[in-house]
Design a protein around this motif. Sequence first.
Motif: not given
Length: 192
Positions: A25, A103, A106-107
Amino acid sequence: MQERPERRVDIGPEQTLTLEAYADTIVPGEKRWPGDRAVAGVSTGGGAVAAGALELLRWDATGIHDGLEDLANLLNEHAGVYAADAGLTLDDTVPAFVALDYEDRERLIVKLTTPGHPEKDFWVLLSLFCNMAFDSAAHLHTAQALEDGHPGLQAMGITKPDADGLWRFQEFGYGRRLADLHPDTTPTGSPA
């Protein structure tokens, strides 16, 4: 002076997958095989995992080697809470962080590394070591890393050394010589 032997810490398979997913990531790469769950495959070429992030993290020179299993377990706890808060159902055949899509990984990392988060220092440090594995191959001898096709050093355009093992630049960095050599400079470039 005697060189201190290196020590690499072994970690469990679930923690390995978790930390690989974290490293991927930070510096994404392509999947190593079609069913690779840790590497999301959102980029082409090798990322932090291919660059040896886990080898660097497990190296005792990092100072975090003994706490890797705890960090991986804590990351999976955070991933479980994140998934519950987001209403996500995770595949329980892999660790929670690995089960998140790229995603969401990543968040979650953004949340963990945001100023004010009580564990921010741990996650930033882990991220820095993942970057270091890619950017500098700190855990490897540079010439050997280049010979082996290290993806980060190749991406940055680092060239192989000359036949004698030394790096020389054929062109000046600014396209011109900035100063004449001092008259007392030795042939090796050292001041006399």
